[in-house]
Design a protein around this motif. Structure first.
Motif, PDB file in Angstrom:
ATOM      1  N   ASP B  15       0.823  -1.198   0.000  1.00 29.34           N
ATOM      2  CA  ASP B  15       0.000   0.000   0.000  1.00 29.34           C
ATOM      3  C   ASP B  15       0.869   1.264   0.000  1.00 29.34           C
ATOM      4  OD1 ASP B  15      -2.661   1.145   0.049  1.00 29.34           O
ATOM      5  OD2 ASP B  15      -2.090   1.915   2.009  1.00 29.34           O
ATOM      6  N   ALA B  19       1.406   4.229  -2.741  1.00 30.35           N
ATOM      7  CA  ALA B  19       1.409   5.666  -2.427  1.00 30.35           C
ATOM      8  C   ALA B  19       2.652   6.347  -3.005  1.00 30.35           C
ATOM      9  CB  ALA B  19       1.358   5.864  -0.917  1.00 30.35           C
ATOM     10  N   TYR B  21       4.339   5.416  -5.584  1.00 30.13           N
ATOM     11  CA  TYR B  21       4.181   5.501  -7.042  1.00 30.13           C
ATOM     12  C   TYR B  21       3.317   6.703  -7.414  1.00 30.13           C
ATOM     13  CZ  TYR B  21       2.751   4.438 -11.801  1.00 30.13           C
ATOM     14  OH  TYR B  21       2.494   4.523 -13.145  1.00 30.13           O
ATOM     15  N   VAL B  22       2.186   6.823  -6.714  1.00 23.92           N
ATOM     16  CA  VAL B  22       1.265   7.918  -7.030  1.00 23.92           C
ATOM     17  C   VAL B  22       1.920   9.269  -6.726  1.00 23.92           C
ATOM     18  CG1 VAL B  22      -0.932   9.002  -6.404  1.00 23.92           C
ATOM     19  CG2 VAL B  22      -0.808   6.529  -6.711  1.00 23.92           C
ATOM     20  N   LEU B  23       2.614   9.348  -5.605  1.00 26.31           N
ATOM     21  CA  LEU B  23       3.281  10.597  -5.241  1.00 26.31           C
ATOM     22  C   LEU B  23       4.343  10.963  -6.282  1.00 26.31           C
ATOM     23  CD1 LEU B  23       3.055  12.578  -2.907  1.00 26.31           C
ATOM     24  CD2 LEU B  23       4.853  11.323  -1.730  1.00 26.31           C
ATOM     25  N   ARG B  46      -5.862  -1.586  -7.580  1.00 23.34           N
ATOM     26  CA  ARG B  46      -6.888  -0.911  -6.801  1.00 23.34           C
ATOM     27  C   ARG B  46      -6.266  -0.035  -5.700  1.00 23.34           C
ATOM     28  NH1 ARG B  46     -12.020  -4.715  -6.341  1.00 23.34           N
ATOM     29  NH2 ARG B  46     -11.376  -5.048  -8.483  1.00 23.34           N
ATOM     30  N   ASP B  49      -5.135   3.036  -7.348  1.00 20.89           N
ATOM     31  CA  ASP B  49      -6.300   3.863  -7.657  1.00 20.89           C
ATOM     32  C   ASP B  49      -6.784   4.610  -6.411  1.00 20.89           C
ATOM     33  OD1 ASP B  49      -7.830   4.434 -10.039  1.00 20.89           O
ATOM     34  OD2 ASP B  49      -9.580   3.650  -8.981  1.00 20.89           O
ATOM     35  N   ARG B  50      -6.814   3.915  -5.242  1.00 20.14           N
ATOM     36  CA  ARG B  50      -7.248   4.544  -3.997  1.00 20.14           C
ATOM     37  C   ARG B  50      -6.356   5.751  -3.666  1.00 20.14           C
ATOM     38  NH1 ARG B  50     -11.633   5.287  -2.995  1.00 20.14           N
ATOM     39  NH2 ARG B  50     -11.065   6.132  -0.976  1.00 20.14           N
ATOM     40  N   TRP B  51      -5.040   5.565  -3.822  1.00 24.53           N
ATOM     41  CA  TRP B  51      -4.132   6.688  -3.524  1.00 24.53           C
ATOM     42  C   TRP B  51      -4.303   7.817  -4.524  1.00 24.53           C
ATOM     43  CZ3 TRP B  51      -1.773   8.104   0.745  1.00 24.53           C
ATOM     44  CH2 TRP B  51      -1.525   7.137   1.727  1.00 24.53           C
ATOM     45  N   GLU B  52      -4.564   7.461  -5.775  1.00 20.87           N
ATOM     46  CA  GLU B  52      -4.840   8.533  -6.753  1.00 20.87           C
ATOM     47  C   GLU B  52      -6.064   9.336  -6.294  1.00 20.87           C
ATOM     48  OE1 GLU B  52      -3.088   9.566  -9.260  1.00 20.87           O
ATOM     49  OE2 GLU B  52      -2.023   7.905 -10.229  1.00 20.87           O
ATOM     50  N   VAL B  53      -7.085   8.627  -5.795  1.00 15.06           N
ATOM     51  CA  VAL B  53      -8.295   9.305  -5.313  1.00 15.06           C
ATOM     52  C   VAL B  53      -7.959  10.192  -4.107  1.00 15.06           C
ATOM     53  CG1 VAL B  53     -10.567   8.962  -4.226  1.00 15.06           C
ATOM     54  CG2 VAL B  53      -9.907   7.553  -6.180  1.00 15.06           C
ATOM     55  N   HIS B  54      -7.197   9.643  -3.148  1.00 15.55           N
ATOM     56  CA  HIS B  54      -6.842  10.413  -1.945  1.00 15.55           C
ATOM     57  C   HIS B  54      -6.087  11.696  -2.305  1.00 15.55           C
ATOM     58  CE1 HIS B  54      -8.243   7.618   0.959  1.00 15.55           C
ATOM     59  NE2 HIS B  54      -7.269   6.732   0.861  1.00 15.55           N
ATOM     60  N   LEU B  55      -5.111  11.562  -3.187  1.00 15.41           N
ATOM     61  CA  LEU B  55      -4.213  12.695  -3.444  1.00 15.41           C
ATOM     62  C   LEU B  55      -4.696  13.613  -4.567  1.00 15.41           C
ATOM     63  CD1 LEU B  55      -0.740  10.896  -3.072  1.00 15.41           C
ATOM     64  CD2 LEU B  55      -1.984  12.199  -1.357  1.00 15.41           C
ATOM     65  N   ALA B  56      -5.717  13.171  -5.326  1.00 16.52           N
ATOM     66  CA  ALA B  56      -6.192  13.954  -6.474  1.00 16.52           C
ATOM     67  C   ALA B  56      -6.489  15.423  -6.138  1.00 16.52           C
ATOM     68  CB  ALA B  56      -7.407  13.285  -7.115  1.00 16.52           C
TER      69      ALA B  56
END
Lengths: 179, 238
Positions: B15, B19, B21-23, B46, B49-56
């Protein structure tokens, strides 16, 4: 345009509807260009990245249905990830001096202040629970797409220290987001 | 240090890797490894995707900047001139992208089918749609499903796979904490609507699994699936 309108344009783009694709470009290209330019910091490079981003959007629009992201966030995620991959592939050399001196805002800037809405409120609140400097590092890493190596150099700490430091921030952030 | 050693549970696990990766803090090599995992592992995808949603929401920090017209022209050249020169009919029919496109077209056609009667609705709350793509390994049965919360109806599009003679397809909602609930026998046809029982309305949520089983004509005699599940998938918000 409402999010529903953008959703329709993405779905129609997945059906290879060129008119919808053109309209989607008109509605979203300036935002996605803002993303590419902030990460790549060079206009010609960002223009090339934006071309590749829209080629991806045309070919991968059908994957949108599998994401929980809002339509504009989904597009931004494609642009950000592409721009970051691109700069990672290029920037193996040490940082230029002016880049190395550019430090993330210590105080929450207008960006942070402009956050609104439910999810936005949550991430904002959770960032505020972090140490100011660490929150700024998370925000700066997100917006500029800086690597651990770059962050470590900027803060004058070893790479692994930087990793531990940021991971702790992410763990705290996760704990807060899941409350 | 390899990515695997470096992302063990004691450091936060997959997880936190998602994060990172998304950051955007990972190196080129690490990003390549993570991209491969996103493509191959739905559970990991997934998390990303959740982290993309959190940080969007942080993306409000990106300004809008005008783009030179030459950029769109270059995109059109790359996408459309090349295509007319090289993509002949046989290539179109054999390309995977065409079949993917067909599935997407089924979703879009379904969206229009479900939504068109209400295309000019009186001012009201925004409509909520959920879609699911149902398929399974070892089966050629594929359905696209769209749920419209405003009318409490399911629209179905039959994409592929025929029912055997003397058999029906039945649609089920699978709740992890309870027995499967029948949504009814799926009518034959390429595009159809099924009403949803009023009591089921609240059960439609992102992540809810829908499945199709093979049953005797008229549906399962027991109220629970008796035949094999030939297609399944989970609902996504659109």
């Amino acid at each position: 345009m409402t999010p529903q309108d953008i959703t329709k344009l993405i779905v129609r783009t997945s059906m290879k509807d060129r008119a919808a694709f053109d309209l989607l470009y008109r509605q979203t290209s300036s935002k996605l260009f803002g993303v590419c330019l902030r990460v790549l910091n060079d206009r010609a490079n960002a223009e090339e990245a934006l071309q590749e981003v829209f080629v991806k959007i045309w070919t991968k629009a059908d994957r949108f249905a599998a994401s929980e992201l809002s339509p504009i966030s989904w597009l931004v995620a494609i642009a950000r990830n592409h721009a970051i991959d691109r700069i990672r592939a290029r920037r193996q050399a040490p940082l230029a001096i002016d880049e190395a001196l550019e430090v993330a805002d210590p105080a929450p800037g207008p960006e942070a202040a402009a956050l609104a809405g439910d999810e936005a409120g949550r991430i904002k609140g959770c960032l505020e629970e972090l140490d100011k400097e660490r929150a700024a590092a998370v925000r700066g890493a997100y917006l500029k797409g800086e690597s651990y190596a770059e962050l470590a150099e900027r803060h004058g700490v070893p790479l692994n220290t930087m990793r531990t430091w940021l991971r702790r921030s992410l763990l705290k952030l996760r704990e807060c987001l899941e409350r | 240090m390899t990515l695997a050693e470096d992302s063990g549970p004691e450091r936060g696990g997959d997880d936190i890797l998602a994060a990172e990766y998304v950051l955007g803090v990972l190196s080129a090599d690490e990003r390549r490894q993570v991209s491969a995992r996103i493509a191959a592992e739905p559970d990991f995808a997934r998390m990303v995707d959740r982290w993309e949603v959190h940080l969007a929401p942080l993306a409000v920090g990106y300004p809008e900047i005008d783009v030179a017209p030459s950029v769109k022209q270059a995109i059109d050249r790359r996408l459309f001139t090349e295509q007319t020169e090289t993509a002949g009919r046989p290539r179109l029919w054999s390309s995977l992208g065409f079949w993917r496109g067909l599935a997407a077209a089924a979703v879009a056609a379904l969206a229009i089918y479900v939504a068109v009667p209400y295309i000019n609705p009186p001012a009201q709350a925004p409509r909520e749609f959920m879609v699911a793509s149902l398929a399974a390994d070892g089966s050629d049965v594929k359905y696209m499903i769209m749920y419209d919360a405003a009318t409490n109806e399911i629209g179905l599009s039959h994409v592929a796979g025929e029912r055997a003679s003397g058999k029906d397809f039945e649609l089920w909602m699978i709740d992890a904490n309870a027995q499967p609930v029948s949504m009814g026998v799926i009518p034959a046809g390429t595009t159809m609507k099924m009403p949803v029982k009023e009591g089921m309305r609240g059960k439609f949520a992102a992540g809810t699994v829908l499945a199709v089983s093979v049953e005797p004509v008229g549906g399962s005699p027991t109220g629970l699936p008796t035949g094999p599940v030939v297609a399944a998938g989970d609902l996504r918000q659109i």
